[in-house]
Design a protein around this motif. Structure first.
Motif, PDB file in Angstrom:
ATOM      1  N   PHE A  76       0.860  -1.179   0.000  1.00 43.00           N
ATOM      2  CA  PHE A  76       0.000   0.000   0.000  1.00 43.00           C
ATOM      3  C   PHE A  76       0.897   1.231   0.000  1.00 43.00           C
ATOM      4  CE2 PHE A  76      -2.318   3.344   2.380  1.00 43.00           C
ATOM      5  CZ  PHE A  76      -3.428   3.478   1.550  1.00 43.00           C
ATOM      6  N   GLY A  77       0.772   2.050  -1.034  1.00 45.93           N
ATOM      7  CA  GLY A  77       1.541   3.284  -1.125  1.00 45.93           C
ATOM      8  C   GLY A  77       0.627   4.481  -1.113  1.00 45.93           C
ATOM      9  N   TRP A  78       1.071   5.565  -0.464  1.00 44.51           N
ATOM     10  CA  TRP A  78       0.231   6.759  -0.429  1.00 44.51           C
ATOM     11  C   TRP A  78       1.095   8.020  -0.454  1.00 44.51           C
ATOM     12  CZ3 TRP A  78       1.619   4.006   3.804  1.00 44.51           C
ATOM     13  CH2 TRP A  78       2.015   4.686   4.954  1.00 44.51           C
ATOM     14  N   ARG A  79       0.506   9.076  -0.990  1.00 43.37           N
ATOM     15  CA  ARG A  79       1.174  10.378  -1.065  1.00 43.37           C
ATOM     16  C   ARG A  79       0.430  11.353  -0.182  1.00 43.37           C
ATOM     17  NH1 ARG A  79      -0.080  14.087  -4.966  1.00 43.37           N
ATOM     18  NH2 ARG A  79      -0.781  12.408  -6.340  1.00 43.37           N
ATOM     19  N   THR A  80       1.175  12.109   0.608  1.00 43.39           N
ATOM     20  CA  THR A  80       0.581  13.109   1.484  1.00 43.39           C
ATOM     21  C   THR A  80       0.640  14.490   0.817  1.00 43.39           C
ATOM     22  OG1 THR A  80       2.720  13.208   2.625  1.00 43.39           O
ATOM     23  CG2 THR A  80       1.000  11.883   3.635  1.00 43.39           C
ATOM     24  N   GLY A  81       0.037  15.461   1.459  1.00 41.53           N
ATOM     25  CA  GLY A  81      -0.087  16.781   0.859  1.00 41.53           C
ATOM     26  C   GLY A  81       1.227  17.485   0.607  1.00 41.53           C
ATOM     27  N   ASP A  82       2.287  17.081   1.307  1.00 40.87           N
ATOM     28  CA  ASP A  82       3.584  17.712   1.085  1.00 40.87           C
ATOM     29  C   ASP A  82       4.345  17.091  -0.083  1.00 40.87           C
ATOM     30  OD1 ASP A  82       4.182  15.265   2.167  1.00 40.87           O
ATOM     31  OD2 ASP A  82       5.279  16.036   3.905  1.00 40.87           O
ATOM     32  N   GLY A  83       3.725  16.149  -0.784  1.00 39.18           N
ATOM     33  CA  GLY A  83       4.361  15.540  -1.950  1.00 39.18           C
ATOM     34  C   GLY A  83       5.175  14.299  -1.645  1.00 39.18           C
ATOM     35  N   ARG A  84       5.294  13.938  -0.379  1.00 39.15           N
ATOM     36  CA  ARG A  84       6.087  12.762  -0.009  1.00 39.15           C
ATOM     37  C   ARG A  84       5.273  11.478  -0.191  1.00 39.15           C
ATOM     38  NH1 ARG A  84      10.874  13.385   4.270  1.00 39.15           N
ATOM     39  NH2 ARG A  84      12.022  14.881   3.011  1.00 39.15           N
ATOM     40  N   VAL A  85       6.008  10.408  -0.524  1.00 44.20           N
ATOM     41  CA  VAL A  85       5.383   9.116  -0.790  1.00 44.20           C
ATOM     42  C   VAL A  85       5.840   8.117   0.276  1.00 44.20           C
ATOM     43  CG1 VAL A  85       5.184   7.213  -2.438  1.00 44.20           C
ATOM     44  CG2 VAL A  85       5.248   9.583  -3.261  1.00 44.20           C
ATOM     45  N   HIS A  86       4.903   7.349   0.801  1.00 46.64           N
ATOM     46  CA  HIS A  86       5.179   6.351   1.826  1.00 46.64           C
ATOM     47  C   HIS A  86       4.583   5.019   1.375  1.00 46.64           C
ATOM     48  CE1 HIS A  86       5.780   9.983   4.375  1.00 46.64           C
ATOM     49  NE2 HIS A  86       4.693  10.401   3.757  1.00 46.64           N
ATOM     50  N   TRP A  87       5.100   3.939   1.951  1.00 40.74           N
ATOM     51  CA  TRP A  87       4.534   2.637   1.621  1.00 40.74           C
ATOM     52  C   TRP A  87       4.739   1.663   2.768  1.00 40.74           C
ATOM     53  CZ3 TRP A  87       7.272  -2.004   1.147  1.00 40.74           C
ATOM     54  CH2 TRP A  87       8.661  -1.886   1.174  1.00 40.74           C
ATOM     55  N   ILE A  88       3.868   0.662   2.798  1.00 41.76           N
ATOM     56  CA  ILE A  88       3.987  -0.421   3.772  1.00 41.76           C
ATOM     57  C   ILE A  88       3.614  -1.727   3.081  1.00 41.76           C
ATOM     58  CG2 ILE A  88       3.445   1.014   5.772  1.00 41.76           C
ATOM     59  CD1 ILE A  88       0.622  -0.261   5.706  1.00 41.76           C
ATOM     60  N   ASP A  89       3.996  -2.817   3.702  1.00 41.16           N
ATOM     61  CA  ASP A  89       3.545  -4.144   3.289  1.00 41.16           C
ATOM     62  C   ASP A  89       2.462  -4.560   4.278  1.00 41.16           C
ATOM     63  OD1 ASP A  89       3.103  -6.753   2.613  1.00 41.16           O
ATOM     64  OD2 ASP A  89       5.227  -7.327   2.542  1.00 41.16           O
ATOM     65  N   SER A  90       1.204  -4.428   3.857  1.00 44.01           N
ATOM     66  CA  SER A  90       0.090  -4.714   4.771  1.00 44.01           C
ATOM     67  C   SER A  90      -0.007  -6.199   5.097  1.00 44.01           C
ATOM     68  CB  SER A  90      -1.229  -4.231   4.160  1.00 44.01           C
ATOM     69  OG  SER A  90      -1.539  -4.968   2.979  1.00 44.01           O
ATOM     70  N   GLY A  91       0.712  -7.047   4.347  1.00 42.10           N
ATOM     71  CA  GLY A  91       0.710  -8.466   4.646  1.00 42.10           C
ATOM     72  C   GLY A  91       1.375  -8.789   5.967  1.00 42.10           C
ATOM     73  N   ASP A  92       2.145  -7.827   6.497  1.00 46.44           N
ATOM     74  CA  ASP A  92       2.801  -8.038   7.792  1.00 46.44           C
ATOM     75  C   ASP A  92       1.848  -7.839   8.961  1.00 46.44           C
ATOM     76  OD1 ASP A  92       5.153  -8.510   6.434  1.00 46.44           O
ATOM     77  OD2 ASP A  92       5.850  -6.436   6.599  1.00 46.44           O
ATOM     78  N   PHE A  93       0.622  -7.396   8.683  1.00 43.56           N
ATOM     79  CA  PHE A  93      -0.317  -7.067   9.756  1.00 43.56           C
ATOM     80  C   PHE A  93      -1.584  -7.909   9.574  1.00 43.56           C
ATOM     81  CE2 PHE A  93       2.258  -3.453   8.567  1.00 43.56           C
ATOM     82  CZ  PHE A  93       2.846  -3.103   9.764  1.00 43.56           C
ATOM     83  N   ASP A  94      -1.818  -8.809  10.505  1.00 43.51           N
ATOM     84  CA  ASP A  94      -2.981  -9.692  10.388  1.00 43.51           C
ATOM     85  C   ASP A  94      -3.961  -9.538  11.546  1.00 43.51           C
ATOM     86  OD1 ASP A  94      -1.457 -10.781  12.380  1.00 43.51           O
ATOM     87  OD2 ASP A  94      -1.105 -12.702  11.371  1.00 43.51           O
ATOM     88  N   GLN A  95      -3.635  -8.689  12.523  1.00 41.81           N
ATOM     89  CA  GLN A  95      -4.524  -8.486  13.659  1.00 41.81           C
ATOM     90  C   GLN A  95      -5.504  -7.353  13.347  1.00 41.81           C
ATOM     91  OE1 GLN A  95      -4.407 -10.685  16.174  1.00 41.81           O
ATOM     92  NE2 GLN A  95      -2.771 -11.650  14.971  1.00 41.81           N
ATOM     93  N   VAL A  96      -6.321  -7.566  12.328  1.00 40.11           N
ATOM     94  CA  VAL A  96      -7.276  -6.560  11.871  1.00 40.11           C
ATOM     95  C   VAL A  96      -8.658  -7.196  11.810  1.00 40.11           C
ATOM     96  CG1 VAL A  96      -7.914  -4.983  10.019  1.00 40.11           C
ATOM     97  CG2 VAL A  96      -5.492  -5.382  10.534  1.00 40.11           C
ATOM     98  N   MET A  97      -9.640  -6.498  12.316  1.00 41.94           N
ATOM     99  CA  MET A  97     -11.002  -7.030  12.316  1.00 41.94           C
ATOM    100  C   MET A  97     -11.756  -6.551  11.075  1.00 41.94           C
ATOM    101  SD  MET A  97     -14.031  -6.557  15.160  1.00 41.94           S
ATOM    102  CE  MET A  97     -13.036  -7.384  16.405  1.00 41.94           C
ATOM    103  N   ALA A  98     -12.271  -7.500  10.312  1.00 38.14           N
ATOM    104  CA  ALA A  98     -13.067  -7.151   9.143  1.00 38.14           C
ATOM    105  C   ALA A  98     -14.499  -6.831   9.585  1.00 38.14           C
ATOM    106  CB  ALA A  98     -13.070  -8.311   8.148  1.00 38.14           C
TER     107      ALA A  98
END
Length: 248
Positions: free
Chosen positions: A82-104
């Motif tokens: 998952f990659g996202w850009r914030t208002g200052d123009g910077r780009v960040h990313w994570i591997d959401s597969g590393d996180f499984d403790q999420v309630m659907a």
């Protein structure tokens, strides 16, 4: 004739260094930097995300040539990257597969996303009302690519129709420019060869040939990569972006 020629080459040097500096600064600022799941959720909740993308791999051109930006490629299901850009123009990313403790919660179609972490982020995007902001996160990639193309054509033009270099042959500088990463060979040529300087009337010294240029460019390319790796270890991704972005 000496002064107009010197002025022309001085202006050429300013143009080249200025374009390189702009491309380097933009590329460094917008390089995708790894972040955390918590930060992604915080940026989504605060509606700081102006664009986001899902993907399963990074790719694109050779990021070491002229600061070409990486591309986040996506397939089905969406994620886990998952990659996202914030208002200052910077780009960040994570591997959401590393996180499984999420309630659907059932707010999104779970079959569309790759794992619980991606589902959780999709739910957050929907809750924040910004799920429609899916789009290109490297908004300034075209600017960097355009500068790289312009400098490439400029170098080729000067090497083809310009005056003979002072300290090396044209083939020497061709290999220096196109084997050293990040356009540093271009700066090396512009600053070291000084083609705007008048030649001495005495017998010219032997100039470096293509083989020396190729070997020098490859060697310096390796040393620069190693140096950046060490700097990344010392200062982290905030100052020396590592992988999927600025220099790998």
């Amino acid at each position: 004739m000496g002064r107009p020629r010197w002025r022309w080459w001085a202006a050429f040097r300013v143009l080249v260094i200025g374009c390189w500096a702009v491309a380097a600064a933009v590329s460094w600022w917008t390089a995708p930097r790894p972040s955390t799941y918590e930060q992604a959720r915080a940026d989504i909740a605060g509606r700081q995300v102006v664009a986001f993308q899902w993907g399963d791999r990074w790719g694109g051109g050779d990021t070491r040539r002229w600061f070409a930006d990486d591309t986040l490629y996506s397939s089905n299901p969406l994620g886990p990257l998952f990659g996202w850009r914030t208002g200052d123009g910077r780009v960040h990313w994570i591997d959401s597969g590393d996180f499984d403790q999420v309630m659907a919660t059932g707010a999104v179609d779970a079959t569309v996303y790759d794992g619980p972490g991606a589902i959780g982020l999709a739910q957050d995007l929907q809750a924040a009302g910004i799920e429609q902001r899916y789009g290109d996160i490297s908004v300034l990639g075209g600017l960097v690519g355009g500068i790289g193309f312009f400098l490439t054509m400029l170098v080729l033009l000067v090497l083809l129709v310009g005056p003979e270099p002072v300290l090396g042959t044209k083939w020497y500088w061709f290999w220096i420019v196109f084997t050293m990463p990040y356009g540093l060979g271009l700066l090396f040529w512009t600053l070291r060869d000084r083609p705007w300087a008048a030649r001495p009337p005495a017998r010219e010294p032997r100039r470096d040939g293509w083989l020396i240029g190729l070997a020098t460019g490859v060697l310096l390319g390796v040393l620069i990569t190693v140096a950046l790796h060490l700097l990344n270890g010392a200062f982290g991704d905030r100052w020396i972006p590592y992988g999927n972005g600025w220099w790998i």
